[in-house]
Write a protein that holds these residues in place. Structure first.
Motif, PDB file in Angstrom:
ATOM      1  N   GLY A   1      -7.090  11.295  -1.949  1.00 24.03           N
ATOM      2  CA  GLY A   1      -5.991  10.589  -2.580  1.00 24.03           C
ATOM      3  C   GLY A   1      -6.442   9.707  -3.719  1.00 24.03           C
ATOM      4  O   GLY A   1      -7.564   9.818  -4.211  1.00 24.03           O
ATOM      5  N   GLU A   2      -5.535   8.833  -4.106  1.00 25.81           N
ATOM      6  CA  GLU A   2      -5.814   7.905  -5.186  1.00 25.81           C
ATOM      7  C   GLU A   2      -5.111   6.590  -4.929  1.00 25.81           C
ATOM      8  O   GLU A   2      -4.149   6.524  -4.152  1.00 25.81           O
ATOM      9  CB  GLU A   2      -5.386   8.479  -6.535  1.00 25.81           C
ATOM     10  N   TYR A   3      -5.632   5.548  -5.566  1.00 23.12           N
ATOM     11  CA  TYR A   3      -4.973   4.249  -5.537  1.00 23.12           C
ATOM     12  C   TYR A   3      -4.922   3.707  -6.951  1.00 23.12           C
ATOM     13  O   TYR A   3      -5.711   4.087  -7.815  1.00 23.12           O
ATOM     14  CB  TYR A   3      -5.672   3.272  -4.592  1.00 23.12           C
ATOM     15  N   SER A   4      -3.952   2.840  -7.193  1.00 23.83           N
ATOM     16  CA  SER A   4      -3.805   2.234  -8.509  1.00 23.83           C
ATOM     17  C   SER A   4      -4.066   0.742  -8.409  1.00 23.83           C
ATOM     18  O   SER A   4      -3.906   0.130  -7.351  1.00 23.83           O
ATOM     19  CB  SER A   4      -2.397   2.470  -9.062  1.00 23.83           C
ATOM     20  N   ILE A   5      -4.488   0.164  -9.532  1.00 19.97           N
ATOM     21  CA  ILE A   5      -4.690  -1.274  -9.617  1.00 19.97           C
ATOM     22  C   ILE A   5      -4.382  -1.706 -11.053  1.00 19.97           C
ATOM     23  O   ILE A   5      -4.696  -0.992 -12.004  1.00 19.97           O
ATOM     24  CB  ILE A   5      -6.116  -1.688  -9.198  1.00 19.97           C
ATOM     25  N   ASN A   6      -3.741  -2.852 -11.175  1.00 16.26           N
ATOM     26  CA  ASN A   6      -3.467  -3.421 -12.485  1.00 16.26           C
ATOM     27  C   ASN A   6      -4.684  -4.234 -12.908  1.00 16.26           C
ATOM     28  O   ASN A   6      -4.965  -5.272 -12.332  1.00 16.26           O
ATOM     29  CB  ASN A   6      -2.223  -4.301 -12.450  1.00 16.26           C
TER      30      ASN A   6
ATOM     31  N   GLY B   1      -1.761  -2.816  -5.205  1.00 14.52           N
ATOM     32  CA  GLY B   1      -1.391  -1.613  -5.938  1.00 14.52           C
ATOM     33  C   GLY B   1      -0.756  -0.598  -5.015  1.00 14.52           C
ATOM     34  O   GLY B   1      -0.405  -0.904  -3.872  1.00 14.52           O
ATOM     35  N   ASN B   2      -0.627   0.606  -5.505  1.00 12.42           N
ATOM     36  CA  ASN B   2      -0.046   1.717  -4.756  1.00 12.42           C
ATOM     37  C   ASN B   2      -1.138   2.715  -4.391  1.00 12.42           C
ATOM     38  O   ASN B   2      -2.200   2.732  -5.003  1.00 12.42           O
ATOM     39  CB  ASN B   2       1.026   2.418  -5.595  1.00 12.42           C
ATOM     40  N   TRP B   3      -0.861   3.550  -3.410  1.00 12.23           N
ATOM     41  CA  TRP B   3      -1.805   4.590  -3.000  1.00 12.23           C
ATOM     42  C   TRP B   3      -1.048   5.778  -2.443  1.00 12.23           C
ATOM     43  O   TRP B   3       0.112   5.666  -2.060  1.00 12.23           O
ATOM     44  CB  TRP B   3      -2.793   4.056  -1.953  1.00 12.23           C
ATOM     45  N   LEU B   4      -1.740   6.918  -2.411  1.00 10.85           N
ATOM     46  CA  LEU B   4      -1.223   8.102  -1.727  1.00 10.85           C
ATOM     47  C   LEU B   4      -2.406   8.935  -1.285  1.00 10.85           C
ATOM     48  O   LEU B   4      -3.490   8.840  -1.843  1.00 10.85           O
ATOM     49  CB  LEU B   4      -0.267   8.911  -2.604  1.00 10.85           C
TER      50      LEU B   4
END
Length: 148
Positions: free
Chosen positions: A10-15, A132-135
Motif C-alpha cells: 500500500g501507500e500512505y500520504s503526508i503533508n 495523513g491517509n493510507w490504503l
C-alpha cells in the motif's frame, strides 16, 4: 470475516508543506501480516526508508481495522536520504480504517505524535501530530508466520 494473514502492499500520504501551502507526498510500504482470530501482528517495510522494518500489532473487527506501527529506532527521511538513530525511540504510528468493498482494500487515516510541549507552568500540554491517509491491498500469495 476474512482472514488478513498474508502480504499486503500500500501507500500512505503526508503533508510535507504547510496548511496554507500543502505538499502532499506518497510513500509505499509492504506488510507481512498474520491474523489470529482478529488479532493482528507482523512486520511492515517502509520502502521510502530503505526497507526499514517495523512491528505491527492491532486488531480487525467487522469492516474496521486498527493497528500500531512501531519502528525499533528513530527513523526519518530528509530530501530523499534515510536516517536512523539507535539512541532514540520512534513514536508509535496509529492507523485506523475500514474495508472498501468496491476497491477490495483497507483505507483510512494515520497519525503520529510529533512533539509534546508543556504550556507555561500549567499541567496542560500542547501536542503536535503528523497525519495523513493510507490504503493497502492484499497480494495474492500467502505469508506464513515462522513456526506455524
Amino acid at each position: 470475516m476474512i482472514n488478513l494473514t498474508g502480504t499486503w502492499e500500500g501507500e500512505y500520504s503526508i503533508n510535507e508543506g504547510t496548511e496554507a501551502a500543502p505538499e502532499i507526498h506518497y510513500f509505499t510500504f509492504r506488510m507481512e501480516l498474520y491474523d489470529d482470530n482478529g488479532q493482528l501482528g507482523g512486520k511492515a517495510y517502509d520502502l521510502a526508508l530503505s526497507d526499514e522494518p517495523s512491528v505491527i500489532s492491532g486488531f480487525v473487527e467487522g469492516n474496521n481495522i486498527s493497528f500500531i506501527k512501531k519502528y525499533q529506532r528513530l527513523v526519518f527521511e530528509d530530501n530523499g536520504v534515510c536516517f536512523g538513530d539507535d539512541s532514540k525511540e520512534h513514536p508509535d504510528i496509529h492507523y485506523h480504517g475500514e474495508y472498501n468493498l468496491k476497491d477490495n482494500c483497507y483505507q483510512g487515516t494515520w497519525e503520529m505524535l510529533e512533539e509534546e510541549e508543556r504550556v507555561g507552568n500549567q499541567e496542560a500540554y500542547d501536542e503536535h501530530y503528523f497525519s495523513g491517509n493510507w490504503l493497502m491491498c492484499k497480494v495474492e500469495y500467502k505469508y506464513q508466520r515462522p513456526g506455524v
